[in-house]
Design an enzyme around this catalytic site. Structure first.
Site, PDB file in Angstrom:
ATOM      1  N   GLU A   1       0.375  -1.093   0.014  1.00  0.00           N
ATOM      2  CA  GLU A   1      -0.043   0.056   0.026  1.00  0.00           C
ATOM      3  C   GLU A   1       0.557   1.288   0.464  1.00  0.00           C
ATOM      4  O   GLU A   1       0.414   1.933  -0.286  1.00  0.00           O
ATOM      5  CB  GLU A   1      -0.990   0.467   1.197  1.00  0.00           C
TER       6      GLU A   1
ATOM      7  N   HIS B   1     -10.745  -5.737   9.264  1.00  0.00           N
ATOM      8  CA  HIS B   1     -11.424  -5.150   8.552  1.00  0.00           C
ATOM      9  C   HIS B   1     -12.820  -5.124   8.210  1.00  0.00           C
ATOM     10  O   HIS B   1     -13.508  -4.602   7.457  1.00  0.00           O
ATOM     11  CB  HIS B   1     -11.056  -7.142   7.447  1.00  0.00           C
TER      12      HIS B   1
END
Lengths: 331, 330, 347
Positions: free
Chosen positions: A68, A137
């Site tokens: 990322e 998540h």
């Protein structure tokens, strides 16, 4: 405020609306490209980009390593040099991994460089609990980015808003964080089909008019509040306002609604302390204090992480019932 | 007691020919392992004392820490600066305190050792693929050979050669300099030393080699396509090169690692030791063992072979001689 | 390459001049900082001039670079104007960033300079992104990231290398190994001795060159650029150099040995390059003196320009946040200024 001249609509899902916006903007501008983990042939972990790699090729729908910081940074570098990257960060919980490039580069370059750098990057990411994905998540982090100077943040709740805001985000020369609530990808609604349709960033939408209480709701809670308002019809008249953009925030539309109803409930899935709710309340208090007939109410996650087990998750996630309790407290 | 020196150059081989040619490098992890392997090989006959040169990358230190019980290894007490001077300082100690020195590095490293090691014989182990003098041999095998030479299992005169060198004087209007190379000295048509490595064969104007063979890389390989000259034969070969279509003879040669190209040979001459081969250079660089070393302007560069080079142990010959004498028997 | 093609005598003189300009600019910045004319932090490039000039002399004018907190040298090497740079250091309206960036954030995107950067290791991902854009548009340019030895320990640098290698992007990565990461010697920060060996992990070539020799850096970057333009992907070049000054101006430098400074000064990149040019008859001592005094004048004029430049208007602080401004900023500012009367500190 839709700018479309063609008023036709089609019933579509939230997911398809996002995909439509991506497709239309890629057709419109060669500088637009998508990048992220599994966005290519795989079609995205939530299938949002499905089919786009076939249409536009793997260079413009680019799979990245699980990296990322690297690919968000590459998006920032590409945007600074004239491209319009749309970067997908699979879960907002992973934004921390790439935070440096967003906070110190993306958000600051234009300002630090005296206004000379365009930063036409859009970062799409998913938020929200409700599918047993547990704490890493399921988070709702949009407050961080709405808070941080130099970043625009939008969080659509409907297919129309998803399409209109994403197209505006991609066309914008400013960095825009586009938060997708993963629980509403299947939500259906009317979406303008005109490829020129956009929605301006920074404008709220009164989703339902009412007289007794203003519910400022975001994302999944917009739909749930609208259903609740239907249920309460005849008993309490609920006005539902979806800010759609978290930053800039349409203070005028919210205050105008509260001036009419005198009561405010803010429903948003982020944690309650120091949050999005607080900002909405603060603006109403600053600009419309004397319209208030009751203390403003907040509905959100009670400062916990999102737990795994369904009974635990159901306990902390804000739902229609919580909005109803809040309304009951003030009406 | 038999004493062996060990020096490794941590900087060897990070050169630009990785981009321009096919140079292969070994990283410092590999060099550490190779240095430890040398000590392993030296344990073939217990009791050998090893002086290990320190270096900024900790190659020597690692070798000492990994040394087998049969070997008495100590780190030399000399300062390090991360420059080639480190190698020279260690070599100067080897000159006085060892019977044989093992060198891990390339031609440049061997040359640095030679400049200070006197007549101590060398076992030179290549840590890349770009070299003419050092052997491409496993560290442990080199260690075994060094042990047999150090403890007298095999006589040095039977297994080592005396490698010739090339000397040059560079005379410019304002100054005069002398330099020396081990295998090759060249004139390169390039304005700067830059990244040092010679980048392609076209840049060679000519030079003098102390050895020539078609299996070698660079100037000695170019000359080797025309005439062979063993490293321990007296004298050397001088050569002038030119564009392939303007010279009487053109040869294919591996001019730099990974690059095969035709090179025009204008003329060549066998040289006796001390016989000069002169280049007039307007601007250019004098190369030493494949590395651009000295920038020159309006210079007369007089090169000549010299017989007073280092004793280089032939690993294969050493091991065979040792086996014949039962050196491997336990 | 532009006007600084060091294959030509003219280009070599320009490279020498550019290195002298960096040295003079930073010497002057040091004085102005000591005198209190420059606020904040200043990180000087003195000693490392050959790296920026060597690398930029191998680039074309429209190539991109990313820089570091120690960015003055990169700016000058890339051809930025010392006047506007100095104005930025002094926080003036006519500086490159209108006084909003200062020493650590000088940028000129139109000139391909994507910004000095206060975050160690943040540049390489940006260069990777610029290279990605070049690749997508099919342009004949490259993006080069300068970063320090300290940045080699940063995760995002490795992510950038992996992306650029995996996608074979036209990028060049230049490690300026100046022997110290902030206040800690390089060998205490890395297990690697040759930082270019990092490249092996990404299956790209890594080479180490003498960062005190402008010709070595030039040649390495020129080859790396050619490689990038041939579609062969990125190269990692480590330039071994030395920082003469502290990490920042005012750094007490307890970590440094004065003898080392002297050793490195013997290989001073400007002095040694001058001597080489002199020996080949391309410049005389007198001409070099003249060049130095021209450079002094250039920098003096930059200081004058900067001193004469107007201060930014305080309310300029509210500008340049967005292309399309957020109404919040104007509203908050209006309230602040309406309530507060005269603003500003008592510095």
């Amino acid at each position: 405020m839709a700018q479309a001249t063609d008023q036709r609509t089609a019933t579509t899902t939230f997911r398809e609306a996002i995909r439509t916006a991506l497709r239309e903007e890629m057709e419109r501008d060669d500088g637009v490209f998508l990048m992220g983990e599994d966005v290519g042939d795989y079609g995205g972990v939530f299938e949002v980009t499905q089919g786009l790699a076939d249409e536009f090729g793997e260079e413009r729908v680019r799979d990245t390593p699980i990296s990322e910081a690297g690919f968000v940074g590459a998006g920032v570098g590409a945007a600074a040099t004239g491209m319009r990257p749309v970067v997908e960060v699979m879960f907002s919980d992973f934004l921390g991994v790439s935070a440096e490039q967003m906070l110190n580069q993306m958000a600051k370059m234009r300002y630090m460089f005296g206004g000379k750098t365009d930063m036409g990057i859009t970062i799409r990411t998913t938020e929200g609990g409700g599918m047993g994905a547990a704490s890493q998540h399921s988070g709702t982090l949009h407050t961080w980015f709405a808070h941080f100077p130099g970043i625009k943040a939008v969080a659509p709740a409907t297919p129309e808003a998803a399409k209109g805001l994403l197209k505006s985000a991609i066309r914008s020369d400013d960095p825009v964080m586009f938060f997708e609530d993963k629980m509403i990808y299947e939500r259906e609604g009317e979406m303008p089909t005109d490829a020129d349709f956009t929605l301006p960033i920074g404008e709220a939408s009164v989703e339902r008019e009412g007289e007794d209480v203003t519910v400022v709701a975001t994302q999944r809670l917009v739909g749930e509040s609208l259903s609740l308002a239907d249920e309460l019809e005849g008993d309490v008249s609920v006005e539902v306002v979806d800010p759609r953009s978290l930053y800039p925030l349409d203070t005028d539309a919210i205050v105008e609604s509260v001036e009419k109803t005198g009561r405010l409930v803010v429903a948003d899935e982020s944690p309650l302390s120091y949050g999005t709710h607080a900002e909405v309340v603060a603006r109403v208090v600053e600009s419309g204090f004397f319209s208030l007939d009751a203390p403003p109410q907040r509905v959100g996650v009670p400062d916990t992480h999102i737990p795994f087990s369904p009974p635990l998750e159901d306990e902390v996630l804000p739902q229609a019932a919580d909005v109803r309790t809040a309304i009951d407290r003030v009406v | 007691m038999a004493r062996v020196g060990l020096v490794a150059n941590p900087a060897a081989g990070r050169d630009i020919r990785r981009l321009t040619g096919g140079a292969v490098v070994s990283d410092n992890y590999a060099k550490r392992r190779a240095a430890a392997s040398v000590l392993e090989g030296l344990s073939v006959h217990p009791g050998i004392e090893v002086l290990v040169a320190p270096d900024e990358a900790g190659i020597g230190e690692y070798a000492v820490s990994e040394s087998p019980d049969e070997v008495s290894a100590t780190l030399l007490d000399v300062p390090t600066h991360g420059t080639r001077e480190d190698t020279r300082l260690a070599a100067a100690r080897f000159r006085d305190e060892t019977d044989v020195a093992v060198v891990l590095g390339g031609d440049g490293t061997v040359r640095d050792v030679v400049s200070a090691v006197g007549s101590v014989p060398l076992v030179a182990v290549s840590t890349g693929t770009n070299n003419v003098v050092p052997d491409h041999v496993d560290g442990a095998v080199a260690g075994v050979a060094a042990a047999f030479v150090a403890d007298g299992t095999v006589p040095i005169e039977e297994v080592a050669i005396r490698h010739s060198t090339v000397e040059a004087t560079i005379a410019e209007p304002e100054r005069k300099r002398s330099i020396r190379s081990l295998a090759t000295m060249g004139v390169v048509d390039r304005p700067f030393v830059g990244t040092r490595a010679v980048l392609n064969g076209e840049e060679f104007v000519g030079g003098v080699v102390s050895r020539a063979g078609p299996h070698e890389i660079g100037l000695s390989g170019i000359v080797g396509g025309v005439v062979r000259h063993p490293p321990d034969a007296p004298g050397g070969v001088g050569v002038r090169l030119g564009p392939p279509d303007e010279t009487p003879r053109t040869v294919d040669a591996v001019t730099v690692p990974g690059v095969l190209e035709p090179v025009g040979v204008a003329d060549y001459r066998l040289l006796d030791d001390g016989e000069e081969f002169v280049f007039e250079v307007e601007t250019g660089v004098v190369s030493v063992d494949g590395e651009r070393d000295v920038e020159v302007t309006d210079a007369e560069v007089a090169m000549s072979p010299s017989a007073d080079g280092p004793y280089v142990v032939q690993v294969e010959r050493t091991l065979a001689a040792a086996a014949d004498r039962g050196g491997f028997d336990v | 390459m532009g006007t600084m093609n060091i294959e030509t005598a003219e280009g070599r003189l320009e490279a020498l001049r550019r290195m002298c300009t960096i040295r003079e600019f930073d010497d002057t910045a040091s004085e102005l900082f000591a005198d209190g004319e420059i606020p904040g932090f200043v990180h000087l490039y003195i000693g490392e001039e050959a790296v920026a000039v060597g690398a930029c002399s191998a680039l074309e004018d429209d190539d991109y670079i990313t820089s570091t907190h120690r960015g003055h040298g990169h700016c000058i090497a890339k051809g930025l104007d010392p006047e506007r740079m100095m104005a930025e250091l002094l926080g003036k309206r006519d500086g490159y960033c209108k006084g909003k960036g200062g020493s650590m954030h000088i940028a000129d995107v139109d000139a391909g300079m994507l910004g000095a950067n206060g975050i160690v290791g943040a540049g390489p991902p940006l260069a990777t992104g610029a290279a990605l854009g070049i690749d997508q548009r099919g342009e004949d340019r490259v993006a080069l990231a300068f970063f320090g030895d300290g940045a080699v320990a940063q995760g995002q640098v490795h992510e950038a290398l992996n992306l650029a290698a995996t996608w074979s992007l036209p990028a060049v990565f230049v490690i300026e190994n100046n022997q110290f990461g902030e206040g800690t010697p390089v060998e205490e920060q890395h297990h690697l001795d040759n930082l270019s060996e990092t490249a092996e992990a990404y299956d790209i070539p890594g080479i180490t060159v003498d960062g005190m020799d402008v010709t070595a850096v030039n040649e390495a970057v020129a080859e790396a650029r050619t490689r990038a333009r041939n579609g062969d992907g990125p190269t990692l070049v480590e330039a071994v150099t030395y920082r003469y000054r502290g990490h920042f101006e005012g750094d007490p430098q307890p970590y440094r040995d004065e003898e080392d400074v002297e050793e490195w000064r013997e290989r001073d990149p400007i002095e040694t390059f001058f001597q080489r040019l002199r020996d080949r008859g391309e410049i005389t001592e007198e001409e070099f003196e003249a060049m130095r005094s021209e450079v002094e004048t250039t920098v003096e004029e930059a200081v004058e320009y900067a001193r004469d430049a107007p201060e930014p208007e305080p309310e300029d602080a509210y500008e340049d946040m967005f292309a399309d401004p957020a109404p919040e900023i104007a509203q908050f500012a209006e309230r602040l200024r309406a309530d507060g009367g005269e603003r500003g500190g008592d510095r």
